[in-house]
Design a protein around this motif. Structure first.
Motif, PDB file in Angstrom:
ATOM      1  N   LEU A 181     -82.287 -41.162 -43.022  1.00 51.55           N
ATOM      2  CA  LEU A 181     -80.957 -41.169 -43.633  1.00 51.55           C
ATOM      3  C   LEU A 181     -80.113 -40.032 -43.087  1.00 51.55           C
ATOM      4  O   LEU A 181     -80.520 -38.871 -43.111  1.00 51.55           O
ATOM      5  N   ALA A 182     -78.946 -40.358 -42.578  1.00 50.31           N
ATOM      6  CA  ALA A 182     -77.964 -39.349 -42.187  1.00 50.31           C
ATOM      7  C   ALA A 182     -76.912 -39.269 -43.285  1.00 50.31           C
ATOM      8  O   ALA A 182     -76.216 -40.246 -43.544  1.00 50.31           O
ATOM      9  N   LEU A 183     -76.832 -38.118 -43.952  1.00 51.83           N
ATOM     10  CA  LEU A 183     -75.765 -37.888 -44.926  1.00 51.83           C
ATOM     11  C   LEU A 183     -74.587 -37.315 -44.143  1.00 51.83           C
ATOM     12  O   LEU A 183     -74.700 -36.252 -43.529  1.00 51.83           O
ATOM     13  N   THR A 184     -73.473 -38.039 -44.140  1.00 52.02           N
ATOM     14  CA  THR A 184     -72.336 -37.679 -43.279  1.00 52.02           C
ATOM     15  C   THR A 184     -71.061 -37.517 -44.105  1.00 52.02           C
ATOM     16  O   THR A 184     -70.087 -38.239 -43.918  1.00 52.02           O
ATOM     17  N   ASP A 185     -71.074 -36.581 -45.039  1.00 53.81           N
ATOM     18  CA  ASP A 185     -69.893 -36.359 -45.867  1.00 53.81           C
ATOM     19  C   ASP A 185     -68.719 -35.879 -45.025  1.00 53.81           C
ATOM     20  O   ASP A 185     -68.892 -35.317 -43.942  1.00 53.81           O
ATOM     21  N   HIS A 186     -67.522 -36.102 -45.536  1.00 54.23           N
ATOM     22  CA  HIS A 186     -66.311 -35.722 -44.823  1.00 54.23           C
ATOM     23  C   HIS A 186     -66.156 -34.198 -44.783  1.00 54.23           C
ATOM     24  O   HIS A 186     -66.048 -33.541 -45.831  1.00 54.23           O
ATOM     25  N   ASP A 187     -66.186 -33.638 -43.585  1.00 48.77           N
ATOM     26  CA  ASP A 187     -65.819 -32.243 -43.340  1.00 48.77           C
ATOM     27  C   ASP A 187     -66.649 -31.228 -44.115  1.00 48.77           C
ATOM     28  O   ASP A 187     -66.183 -30.128 -44.408  1.00 48.77           O
ATOM     29  N   THR A 188     -67.887 -31.580 -44.461  1.00 50.18           N
ATOM     30  CA  THR A 188     -68.758 -30.626 -45.156  1.00 50.18           C
ATOM     31  C   THR A 188     -70.226 -30.982 -44.950  1.00 50.18           C
ATOM     32  O   THR A 188     -70.583 -32.166 -44.849  1.00 50.18           O
ATOM     33  N   LEU A 189     -71.053 -29.935 -44.911  1.00 51.36           N
ATOM     34  CA  LEU A 189     -72.513 -30.094 -44.856  1.00 51.36           C
ATOM     35  C   LEU A 189     -73.140 -29.667 -46.181  1.00 51.36           C
ATOM     36  O   LEU A 189     -74.359 -29.503 -46.275  1.00 51.36           O
ATOM     37  N   ALA A 190     -72.325 -29.524 -47.215  1.00 52.42           N
ATOM     38  CA  ALA A 190     -72.773 -28.955 -48.485  1.00 52.42           C
ATOM     39  C   ALA A 190     -73.871 -29.763 -49.156  1.00 52.42           C
ATOM     40  O   ALA A 190     -74.691 -29.209 -49.903  1.00 52.42           O
ATOM     41  N   GLY A 191     -73.912 -31.063 -48.927  1.00 53.18           N
ATOM     42  CA  GLY A 191     -74.889 -31.899 -49.621  1.00 53.18           C
ATOM     43  C   GLY A 191     -76.244 -31.985 -48.948  1.00 53.18           C
ATOM     44  O   GLY A 191     -77.196 -32.532 -49.529  1.00 53.18           O
ATOM     45  N   ILE A 192     -76.383 -31.425 -47.743  1.00 54.69           N
ATOM     46  CA  ILE A 192     -77.619 -31.587 -46.977  1.00 54.69           C
ATOM     47  C   ILE A 192     -78.831 -30.944 -47.656  1.00 54.69           C
ATOM     48  O   ILE A 192     -79.888 -31.584 -47.764  1.00 54.69           O
ATOM     49  N   PRO A 193     -78.752 -29.691 -48.128  1.00 54.41           N
ATOM     50  CA  PRO A 193     -79.940 -29.099 -48.763  1.00 54.41           C
ATOM     51  C   PRO A 193     -80.482 -29.932 -49.924  1.00 54.41           C
ATOM     52  O   PRO A 193     -81.699 -30.125 -50.045  1.00 54.41           O
ATOM     53  N   GLU A 194     -79.593 -30.427 -50.785  1.00 56.11           N
ATOM     54  CA  GLU A 194     -80.037 -31.255 -51.911  1.00 56.11           C
ATOM     55  C   GLU A 194     -80.662 -32.556 -51.412  1.00 56.11           C
ATOM     56  O   GLU A 194     -81.673 -33.022 -51.952  1.00 56.11           O
ATOM     57  N   ALA A 195     -80.073 -33.138 -50.372  1.00 55.77           N
ATOM     58  CA  ALA A 195     -80.616 -34.374 -49.811  1.00 55.77           C
ATOM     59  C   ALA A 195     -82.007 -34.149 -49.233  1.00 55.77           C
ATOM     60  O   ALA A 195     -82.926 -34.960 -49.441  1.00 55.77           O
ATOM     61  N   VAL A 196     -82.189 -33.041 -48.521  1.00 61.22           N
ATOM     62  CA  VAL A 196     -83.497 -32.720 -47.930  1.00 61.22           C
ATOM     63  C   VAL A 196     -84.542 -32.528 -49.019  1.00 61.22           C
ATOM     64  O   VAL A 196     -85.668 -33.030 -48.928  1.00 61.22           O
ATOM     65  N   GLU A 197     -84.169 -31.798 -50.058  1.00 58.57           N
ATOM     66  CA  GLU A 197     -85.094 -31.551 -51.165  1.00 58.57           C
ATOM     67  C   GLU A 197     -85.506 -32.859 -51.832  1.00 58.57           C
ATOM     68  O   GLU A 197     -86.686 -33.097 -52.110  1.00 58.57           O
ATOM     69  N   SER A 198     -84.541 -33.719 -52.092  1.00 64.08           N
ATOM     70  CA  SER A 198     -84.831 -35.001 -52.736  1.00 64.08           C
ATOM     71  C   SER A 198     -85.648 -35.913 -51.830  1.00 64.08           C
ATOM     72  O   SER A 198     -86.529 -36.652 -52.296  1.00 64.08           O
ATOM     73  N   ALA A 199     -85.383 -35.860 -50.536  1.00 62.81           N
ATOM     74  CA  ALA A 199     -86.059 -36.754 -49.582  1.00 62.81           C
ATOM     75  C   ALA A 199     -87.544 -36.472 -49.467  1.00 62.81           C
ATOM     76  O   ALA A 199     -88.325 -37.358 -49.089  1.00 62.81           O
ATOM     77  N   ARG A 200     -87.964 -35.248 -49.783  1.00 61.89           N
ATOM     78  CA  ARG A 200     -89.375 -34.889 -49.662  1.00 61.89           C
ATOM     79  C   ARG A 200     -90.269 -35.793 -50.482  1.00 61.89           C
ATOM     80  O   ARG A 200     -91.335 -36.223 -50.030  1.00 61.89           O
ATOM     81  N   LYS A 201     -89.867 -36.103 -51.708  1.00 62.73           N
ATOM     82  CA  LYS A 201     -90.742 -36.888 -52.591  1.00 62.73           C
ATOM     83  C   LYS A 201     -90.782 -38.360 -52.219  1.00 62.73           C
ATOM     84  O   LYS A 201     -91.650 -39.092 -52.684  1.00 62.73           O
ATOM     85  N   TYR A 202     -89.837 -38.791 -51.377  1.00 59.96           N
ATOM     86  CA  TYR A 202     -89.808 -40.196 -50.969  1.00 59.96           C
ATOM     87  C   TYR A 202     -90.299 -40.411 -49.539  1.00 59.96           C
ATOM     88  O   TYR A 202     -90.390 -41.550 -49.081  1.00 59.96           O
ATOM     89  N   GLY A 203     -90.582 -39.316 -48.829  1.00 62.32           N
ATOM     90  CA  GLY A 203     -91.010 -39.465 -47.436  1.00 62.32           C
ATOM     91  C   GLY A 203     -89.896 -39.929 -46.521  1.00 62.32           C
ATOM     92  O   GLY A 203     -90.142 -40.592 -45.515  1.00 62.32           O
ATOM     93  N   ILE A 204     -88.659 -39.572 -46.865  1.00 59.07           N
ATOM     94  CA  ILE A 204     -87.501 -39.955 -46.052  1.00 59.07           C
ATOM     95  C   ILE A 204     -87.127 -38.789 -45.134  1.00 59.07           C
ATOM     96  O   ILE A 204     -87.166 -37.630 -45.541  1.00 59.07           O
ATOM     97  N   LYS A 205     -86.779 -39.098 -43.901  1.00 57.54           N
ATOM     98  CA  LYS A 205     -86.337 -38.081 -42.951  1.00 57.54           C
ATOM     99  C   LYS A 205     -84.814 -37.986 -43.016  1.00 57.54           C
ATOM    100  O   LYS A 205     -84.129 -39.002 -42.948  1.00 57.54           O
TER     101      LYS A 205
END
Length: 450
Positions: free
Chosen positions: A113-137
Motif C-alpha cells: 500500500l502506498a499512502l499518497t496524501d496531498h502535500d504531506t507525509l504525516a500519515g506514514i508513521p501511523e500507516a506503518v505501525e498499523s500495517a505491521r499487524k496485517y503483514g502489509i508493506k
C-alpha cells in the motif's frame, strides 16, 4: 474453439446444452487460467522477493495469469499480491485515518500500500505501525500539487498537475528539504481555501471558514474537498459532485489557485530526495501530450494509465511514446458511494509491477545508502531519527547504550534491501563504518520490531 482447443460437433442436444452452461460458468469466473510465461515467472519472483523482505511469512508461492495478462498469484490462505499505489487519508482530503485505510486495504487483500496524501507525509508513521499487524508493506508516498505553465507564457493555458512520489521504506533522503517544500505548498492551500470561501460568500453562500477547518481537522491544510463537504453540510449543494460541477472545478466561479510550485521543480525535488515521480490521473489534464513531453524532459519516471475498469489505451500509448513507466491506483479517499473506486480495485499486471520496481529499487537503494552514510559520518540523534522515521524501528532515549550501527546492519538493512543490493563495495564501506558506531554519546536505544 474452446479454452482447451477444438470442440467436437455433436448432434446430442443435451450435451450441447451442458457445454454451453460450462462455457458460461467459465466466463463468469473471469476467464481461463493459464500458466505464466517464463518472463512472467521471473517478474513474479522479482516482485514477491521484494514484498517479502520485511514480511517473510507472507511470501507468495505460486501464481496463475488470467486471459488479460493480469497476475493472480496464490499463496498462503489463497492471498494475492495486490498493490495499491494511490490512496488518501484524513491527513489530507480522505475520510479515514491512516490506520483505517490500512485496515480496509487488508480487508480487500492488498499486500503493498502506498499512502499518497496531498502535500504531506504525516500519515506514514501511523500507516506503518498499523500495517505491521496485517503483514502489509507500506510505500511512503505523497501526491504533490503543482502548476504547469506553457513555455510561451500563456497564462490561460496554465493548469494544475499532480505528481505522485514514491519513496523507500525509510522515506526520503534530505527529509528536511522535502518537508519544507511540502510545507510551503500546504501554507498556500490555507490561503487558497480561504479565497474559495470568500468567492462563495460573494455568490450569496454564507459558508464559514471555521466550518471548513473543522471538517479538515487539526493540522490538516484544507483543500477543495473540505470546502465541498462544508457546502453539502450547509445545504448549498446536494452532494460533492454538484459542488465541483457548479463551483469548484478548475476555472470555476469559486476556484482559486494556491502557491503551487512549477511541476518541474517538484520532479526535481523528488529526484533529489530519492523518490520515483509519476504523473497522476493524466486523463484530467486539458493538454496531456504537451505536459507529458515537458515532464519527461524534467525527469518524470512514469504516469498512471490503469484505472479500476482497466488500462486506458490512449494514455498507455502516450507513456510508450516517451518511455515512461505505466502504473495506476484507485485514488481512494474513503468517501463511499458508487462513483469511488475501492482500495485494491486496480489490477496491475505482474510485468507492470516488475518494471516499476526495476526502476524504483536502485533509486531507493541509493537513497538508503545516502541516509546511512550521513549517520555513519555523524551518528547524531537527528541522523538516527531520519533512519527510523518510517522504518520498522523505534528509538528510545535513556536506555543503556547499544552498538546501534551493528544493530542497523544485522536487523534493519535486511528489511530494506536484498542481499544482492547490499553486495557492493560502497555498502561494504558503509557497513564497516556503521559497525564502529556506538550510541554512548546520545544514550539512544534502538528496538527492532518484528
Amino acid at each position: 474453439m474452446g479454452d482447451g482447443g477444438a470442440v467436437q460437433c455433436t448432434s446430442n442436444s443435451n450435451k450441447g446444452n451442458k457445454d454451453k452452461k460450462k462455457k458460461k460458468k467459465n466466463k463468469n469466473r473471469g476467464g481461463s487460467k493459464k500458466k505464466m510465461t517464463h518472463e512472467q515467472v521471473l517478474a513474479f519472483k522479482f516482485v514477491t522477493e521484494w514484498v517479502s523482505l520485511d514480511h517473510p511469512s507472507s511470501l507468495v508461492t505460486s501464481s496463475v495469469v488470467d486471459d488479460f495478462g493480469v497476475q493472480k498469484p496464490v499463496g498462503k490462505n489463497g492471498d494475492k499480491v495486490q498493490f495499491e499505489l494511490h490512496s488518501h487519508s484524513k491527513c489530507s482530503d480522505g475520510f479515514l485515518s491512516p490506520s483505517k485505510v490500512v485496515e480496509r486495504a487488508h480487508m480487500n487483500g492488498v499486500k503493498v500500500l502506498a499512502l499518497t496524501d496531498h502535500d504531506t507525509l504525516a500519515g506514514i508513521p501511523e500507516a506503518v505501525e498499523s500495517a505491521r499487524k496485517y503483514g502489509i508493506k507500506i510505500i511512503p508516498g505523497v501526491e504533490i500539487s503543482t502548476l504547469f505553465c506553457p513555455s510561451n507564457g500563456d497564462t490561460e493555458a496554465e493548469e494544475p498537475v499532480h505528481i505522485l512520489a514514491y519513496y523507500s521504506s525509510i522515506g526520503p533522503s534530505r527529509f528536511e528539504e522535502l518537508d519544507k517544500f511540502l510545507s510551503n505548498i500546504r501554507d498556500g492551500r490555507y490561503l487558497r481555501a480561504k479565497n474559495m470561501v470568500l468567492k462563495l460568500n460573494k455568490l450569496k453562500m454564507a459558508l464559514k471558514w471555521e466550518h471548513v477547518c473543522r471538517i479538515a481537522g487539526n493540522g490538516v491544510a484544507p483543500g477543495r474537498l473540505h470546502v465541498a463537504r462544508a457546502m453539502v453540510e450547509a445545504g448549498y449543494v446536494e452532494n460533492l459532485k454538484q459542488a465541483f460541477a457548479r463551483y469548484l472545478f478548475d476555472g470555476g466561479p469559486a476556484y482559486s489557485k494556491g502557491s503551487e510550485p512549477m511541476v518541474e521543480e517538484a520532479i526535481k525535488m523528488i529526484c533529489e530526495t530519492g523518490g520515483v515521480s509519476v504523473l497522476a490521473h493524466p486523463w484530467a489534464l486539458k493538454n496531456p501530450v504537451a505536459i507529458v513531453r515537458r515532464l519527461k524532459e524534467a525527469g518524470l519516471h512514469g504516469m498512471e494509465v490503469y484505472k479500476s475498469d482497466g488500462r486506458l489505451a490512449a494514455y498507455s500509448d502516450l507513456a510508450d511514446t516517451y518511455g515512461l513507466l505505466k502504473i495506476g491506483g484507485s485514488d481512494y479517499h474513503g468517501r463511499g458511494g458508487h462513483h469511488e473506486s475501492e482500495l485494491g480495485s486496480v489490477n496491475l499486471p505482474v510485468l507492470v509491477l516488475h518494471d516499476f520496481l526495476k526502476v524504483a529499487r536502485p533509486i531507493w537503494c541509493n537513497a538508503i545508502k545516502e541516509i546511512l552514510e550521513c549517520y555513519a559520518e555523524e551518528p547524531s540523534d537527528t541522523n538516527l531519527e531520519t533512519i527510523t522515521r518510517f522504518g520498522r524501528t523505534r528509538v528510545f532515549k535513556g536506555g543503556s547504550p547499544l552498538k546501534c550501527g551493528q544493530d542497523l546492519i544485522d536487523h534493519c538493512l535486511p528489511l530494506w534491501l536484498s542481499s544482492q543490493e547490499m553486495e557492493n563495495e560502497e555498502f561494504e564501506a558503509i557497513k564497516l563504518k556503521l559497525s564502529n558506531v556506538s550510541t554512548s554519546k546520545g544514550g539512544i536505544q534502538v528496538l527492532i520490531e518484528t
